[in-house]
Design a protein around this motif. Structure first.
Motif, PDB file in Angstrom:
ATOM      1  N   PRO A 190      48.182  -2.207  30.381  1.00  0.00           N
ATOM      2  CA  PRO A 190      48.967  -1.025  30.720  1.00  0.00           C
ATOM      3  C   PRO A 190      49.283  -0.125  29.529  1.00  0.00           C
ATOM      4  CG  PRO A 190      50.442  -2.842  30.448  1.00  0.00           C
ATOM      5  CD  PRO A 190      49.060  -3.370  30.131  1.00  0.00           C
ATOM      6  N   ILE A 191      48.414  -0.140  28.512  1.00  0.00           N
ATOM      7  CA  ILE A 191      48.546   0.834  27.425  1.00  0.00           C
ATOM      8  C   ILE A 191      47.897   2.132  27.901  1.00  0.00           C
ATOM      9  CG2 ILE A 191      47.958   1.370  25.036  1.00  0.00           C
ATOM     10  CD1 ILE A 191      47.523  -1.666  24.636  1.00  0.00           C
ATOM     11  N   ARG A 192      48.475   3.255  27.530  1.00  0.00           N
ATOM     12  CA  ARG A 192      47.861   4.536  27.860  1.00  0.00           C
ATOM     13  C   ARG A 192      47.632   5.334  26.591  1.00  0.00           C
ATOM     14  NH1 ARG A 192      49.889   9.460  31.882  1.00  0.00           N
ATOM     15  NH2 ARG A 192      47.782  10.043  32.550  1.00  0.00           N
ATOM     16  N   ARG A 193      46.372   5.740  26.390  1.00  0.00           N
ATOM     17  CA  ARG A 193      46.019   6.571  25.231  1.00  0.00           C
ATOM     18  C   ARG A 193      45.661   7.977  25.718  1.00  0.00           C
ATOM     19  NH1 ARG A 193      40.805   5.236  21.540  1.00  0.00           N
ATOM     20  NH2 ARG A 193      39.857   5.532  23.595  1.00  0.00           N
ATOM     21  N   LEU A 194      46.295   8.975  25.135  1.00  0.00           N
ATOM     22  CA  LEU A 194      46.043  10.371  25.482  1.00  0.00           C
ATOM     23  C   LEU A 194      45.729  11.172  24.223  1.00  0.00           C
ATOM     24  CD1 LEU A 194      49.012  10.975  27.972  1.00  0.00           C
ATOM     25  CD2 LEU A 194      46.614  10.585  28.571  1.00  0.00           C
ATOM     26  N   PHE A 195      44.914  12.204  24.385  1.00  0.00           N
ATOM     27  CA  PHE A 195      44.549  13.068  23.261  1.00  0.00           C
ATOM     28  C   PHE A 195      45.050  14.484  23.532  1.00  0.00           C
ATOM     29  CE2 PHE A 195      41.701  10.192  21.051  1.00  0.00           C
ATOM     30  CZ  PHE A 195      41.313   9.310  22.046  1.00  0.00           C
ATOM     31  N   ARG A 196      45.526  15.140  22.479  1.00  0.00           N
ATOM     32  CA  ARG A 196      46.004  16.516  22.607  1.00  0.00           C
ATOM     33  C   ARG A 196      45.748  17.260  21.300  1.00  0.00           C
ATOM     34  NH1 ARG A 196      51.280  19.405  22.166  1.00  0.00           N
ATOM     35  NH2 ARG A 196      52.107  17.594  21.054  1.00  0.00           N
ATOM     36  N   ASP A 197      45.199  18.460  21.409  1.00  0.00           N
ATOM     37  CA  ASP A 197      44.994  19.295  20.222  1.00  0.00           C
ATOM     38  C   ASP A 197      46.293  20.037  19.903  1.00  0.00           C
ATOM     39  OD1 ASP A 197      42.323  18.579  19.945  1.00  0.00           O
ATOM     40  OD2 ASP A 197      41.636  20.154  21.301  1.00  0.00           O
ATOM     41  N   VAL A 198      46.721  19.961  18.658  1.00  0.00           N
ATOM     42  CA  VAL A 198      47.985  20.560  18.237  1.00  0.00           C
ATOM     43  C   VAL A 198      47.716  21.539  17.097  1.00  0.00           C
ATOM     44  CG1 VAL A 198      50.278  20.121  17.289  1.00  0.00           C
ATOM     45  CG2 VAL A 198      49.247  18.480  18.886  1.00  0.00           C
ATOM     46  N   GLU A 199      48.350  22.718  17.179  1.00  0.00           N
ATOM     47  CA  GLU A 199      48.236  23.712  16.115  1.00  0.00           C
ATOM     48  C   GLU A 199      49.527  23.738  15.316  1.00  0.00           C
ATOM     49  OE1 GLU A 199      47.436  28.519  15.423  1.00  0.00           O
ATOM     50  OE2 GLU A 199      47.032  27.574  17.386  1.00  0.00           O
ATOM     51  N   ARG A 200      49.403  23.590  14.013  1.00  0.00           N
ATOM     52  CA  ARG A 200      50.560  23.656  13.136  1.00  0.00           C
ATOM     53  C   ARG A 200      50.975  25.114  12.927  1.00  0.00           C
ATOM     54  NH1 ARG A 200      47.069  19.952  10.404  1.00  0.00           N
ATOM     55  NH2 ARG A 200      47.876  17.811  10.352  1.00  0.00           N
ATOM     56  N   GLY A 201      52.128  25.287  12.326  1.00  0.00           N
ATOM     57  CA  GLY A 201      52.627  26.634  12.059  1.00  0.00           C
ATOM     58  C   GLY A 201      51.735  27.429  11.134  1.00  0.00           C
ATOM     59  N   ASP A 202      50.968  26.742  10.279  1.00  0.00           N
ATOM     60  CA  ASP A 202      50.102  27.455   9.341  1.00  0.00           C
ATOM     61  C   ASP A 202      48.720  27.746   9.918  1.00  0.00           C
ATOM     62  OD1 ASP A 202      48.939  24.976   9.400  1.00  0.00           O
ATOM     63  OD2 ASP A 202      49.224  24.524   7.280  1.00  0.00           O
ATOM     64  N   GLY A 203      48.542  27.428  11.199  1.00  0.00           N
ATOM     65  CA  GLY A 203      47.266  27.711  11.848  1.00  0.00           C
ATOM     66  C   GLY A 203      46.270  26.566  11.812  1.00  0.00           C
ATOM     67  N   SER A 204      46.517  25.547  11.006  1.00  0.00           N
ATOM     68  CA  SER A 204      45.633  24.381  10.990  1.00  0.00           C
ATOM     69  C   SER A 204      45.882  23.539  12.242  1.00  0.00           C
ATOM     70  CB  SER A 204      45.872  23.547   9.731  1.00  0.00           C
ATOM     71  OG  SER A 204      47.203  23.049   9.707  1.00  0.00           O
ATOM     72  N   THR A 205      44.945  22.719  12.578  1.00  0.00           N
ATOM     73  CA  THR A 205      45.050  21.920  13.799  1.00  0.00           C
ATOM     74  C   THR A 205      44.786  20.444  13.511  1.00  0.00           C
ATOM     75  OG1 THR A 205      42.710  22.240  14.376  1.00  0.00           O
ATOM     76  CG2 THR A 205      44.301  23.849  15.238  1.00  0.00           C
ATOM     77  N   TYR A 206      45.236  19.621  14.437  1.00  0.00           N
ATOM     78  CA  TYR A 206      44.932  18.193  14.381  1.00  0.00           C
ATOM     79  C   TYR A 206      44.909  17.640  15.807  1.00  0.00           C
ATOM     80  CZ  TYR A 206      49.979  17.411  15.063  1.00  0.00           C
ATOM     81  OH  TYR A 206      51.262  17.407  15.565  1.00  0.00           O
TER      82      TYR A 206
END
Length: 294
Positions: A190-206
């Protein structure tokens, strides 16, 4: 029901309108403690992990009191649903192990395991089938075949090779982790792994990789049809060790060795100073059910 409820008067929680809960089940919505940290093996990823869940005392009850997801099917556990493959690679990996199953471990091996000439079934025959995506009927997914209302790899009670998943038994016989032999969805729950693209304030992403609990709502509308669900039930939170230890193999497969090592340190630090508020309510209630030790 939407009024606040509590478990043992410890943590107030909210029940979503229309939610279906089994007797004694803890509704979601209670306070959780999360930690974020950079993936030591990938500069472009950040892990976001639910420490409340990962330090809980959940344990699988299959064969030890699990009533099954649906009333009247206590021997199925969550195998009633079968396994939807995460993609072609997942199915192909499982196919290689299915070819190694025989009638000593798999109750339905003689029907679905091999062709009459003894050669393995291909991934498109017998045990794997096309199914329609419930949310998008136009999309076709691949899944294990259902036989008599449950996954065909589920050995029924009384089978000499052992009740439960044939691929799980195969992993034990071959001395390999279940992360190798079983479909992704089966060993991850019952582990759940999710992915989401995030943009930082400086425009870089992770990429944010979330590691948490697969609660009822994770199943969509179908989750509210379950007559029982384990992660929210105190009876399934009576393990002596926390989830991050008992599911270390699965978490390592999901996060990588370096990511899991970092997570384990965060979990251990929390356990050393845990405030009562961030304890999983089902574990708090479940541990109270344990016999008193002298």
């Amino acid at each position: 029901m939407s009024a606040a409820q509590s478990v043992g008067s410890r943590v107030p929680v909210q029940v979503a309108a229309g939610a279906r809960l089994a007797e004694g089940e803890v509704p979601d919505g209670f306070p959780r403690l999360w930690v974020e940290f950079a993936d030591p093996a990938d500069d472009d990823q950040v892990f976001r992990c639910d420490l409340t869940w990962l330090t809980s005392r959940w344990n699988c009850l299959f064969g030890a009191g699990c009533p099954g997801l649906y009333a009247g099917r206590p021997d199925d556990g969550c195998c009633t649903l079968g396994a939807h493959f995460s993609g072609p690679e997942d199915e192909q990996r499982v196919a290689g192990w299915v070819a190694r199953l025989d009638s000593s471990l798999w109750q339905l091996a003689e029907v679905y395991g091999t062709d009459p000439d003894g050669s393995p079934w291909s991934a498109r025959q017998g045990w794997a089938v096309d199914v329609s995506d419930e949310e998008d009927p136009g999309e076709v997914e691949r899944a294990t075949r259902l036989v008599d209302g449950a996954c065909l790899f589920l050995n029924r009670p009384g089978f000499a090779g052992g009740q439960g998943c044939a691929l799980h038994h195969l992993a034990a016989r071959e001395g390999v982790p279940i992360t190798e032999t079983k479909p992704d969805v089966c060993w991850q729950l019952p582990i759940r792994r999710l992915f989401r693209d995030v943009e930082r304030g400086d425009g870089s992403t992770y990429t944010e990789v979330s590691i948490g609990e697969y609660v009822r709502s994770g199943w969509g509308d179908g989750g509210h049809e379950f007559d029982w669900y384990c992660t929210s039930t105190p009876a399934a939170h009576r393990a002596a060790e926390p989830v991050y230890r008992t599911l270390a193999t699965e978490l390592t497969a999901l996060m990588g060795p370096a990511g899991y090592a970092a997570l384990a340190r965060h979990c251990a630090d929390l356990e050393a100073v845990r405030p009562p508020l961030v304890g999983h309510p089902a574990s708090l209630a479940g541990q109270d059910l344990l016999p008193h030790r002298s």
